[in-house]
Design an enzyme around this catalytic site. Structure first.
Site: not given
Ligand code: ATR
Length: 275
Positions: A65, A101
């Site tokens: 990420k 997220d």
């Protein structure tokens, strides 16, 4: 045919293909969503070849990420705030990055515990890893004024506070039980409670009766923390909703339809988790 994928190392256990596959079938879209195991030192090559390999974009999971965020040409506010990306797409030859997220966690929180922030009370956040960073940003955006941050390794919590500094106070891990006093929400972002890890040792006695307890662990779906909270009559927010909702913006980008997180989709994933 539009094609997307999820990349990680390892990637075997990702549920993303099941989620996106469900939506592709539901909307009768001629598309594909596959898993790609990408070793860390091949990430730049993989992303550089996305277009050549026929992908419209991808989801990004552990451990890529932060690296994906750095490799993108264009990043949105959410990805910049967290310095990490989980959703990538190509537009006009450029690689764009977002972090959904945050959207996933906040959407599920709003849906599972409407009015959770009505009284403007402090929030207790346990953990200081990547997930805590994303959720901290989401809580800030939602207008939370005071966040008490507890982490076993205090220096990591202090690093996170220094990164944001909006109403964050770092509290010793050993004070987490007492530190729940007056809080309207507790969020576990540590790995404690996950299958194979010890449970999170947290007394909920100081937590007001009308507060909400959220866990980002979804395997098991009902962690010992959530079971204890439910037993004490607190509202609970499980970790699966975050996983399902974070997938929505990516699917819309790649396949052009905004999908819904339905009970049917949730049941499919719950069954796969063996719950
Ligand atoms: P992620 O990026 O997914 O949030 P991470 O960076 O590995 O994952 O963070 C895991 C979190 O769980 C950390 O806050 C970690 O605490 P440390 O910073 O002290 O490592 C926490 N954690 C893991 N095992 C723990 C344990 N046995 N007791 C307390 N906290 C634990």
């Amino acid at each position: 045919m539009t094609k997307a994928c999820v990349i990680g190392w390892p990637i075997k256990h990702s549920r993303s293909p099941m989620i996106h596959g469900f939506w592709l079938r539901q909307h009768a879209i001629e598309g594909a969503y596959v898993k790609c195991a990408v070793e860390p030192d091949t990430l730049a090559d993989f992303l550089g070849n996305l277009e050549r390999d026929g992908f419209s974009g991808c989801n990004v999971t552990v451990p890529h990420k932060e690296a994906a965020f750095k490799l993108a040409d264009v990043v949105d506010d959410a990805a910049s705030a967290v310095q990490a990306a989980n959703t990538l797409w190509l537009a006009n030859g450029k690689l764009h990055a977002s972090n959904t997220d945050i959207f996933g966690f906040m959407t599920h929180l709003e849906q599972s515990a409407p009015g959770w922030n009505e009284r403007g009370r402090p929030v207790a956040l346990l953990g200081a890893g990547g997930a805590a960073r994303a959720i901290l940003y989401g809580l800030n955006q939602a207008g939370v004024k005071e966040i008490r941050l507890f982490n076993r390794t205090k220096s990591r919590a202090e690093d996170l506070k220094n990164f944001y500094d909006h109403g964050v106070s770092v509290v010793d891990w050993s004070e987490r039980h007492e530190g729940l006093e007056d809080c309207g929400l507790v969020v576990n972002t540590t790995t404690l409670g996950m299958d194979g890890s010890p449970p999170l040792d947290l007394s909920l006695n100081k937590l007001p009766e009308d507060s909400v307890v959220a866990d980002i662990v979804y395997s098991p779906l009902e962690t010992p923390l959530l079971a204890a909270a439910r037993q004490k009559g607190r509202r609970v927010v499980d970790g699966l909703g975050m996983l399902l909702h974070q997938a929505v913006p990516g699917f819309e980008r790649w396949f052009g339809v905004r999908p819904q997180v339905t009970a049917e989709l949730r049941d499919l994933i719950v069954a796969d988790l063996g719950e």
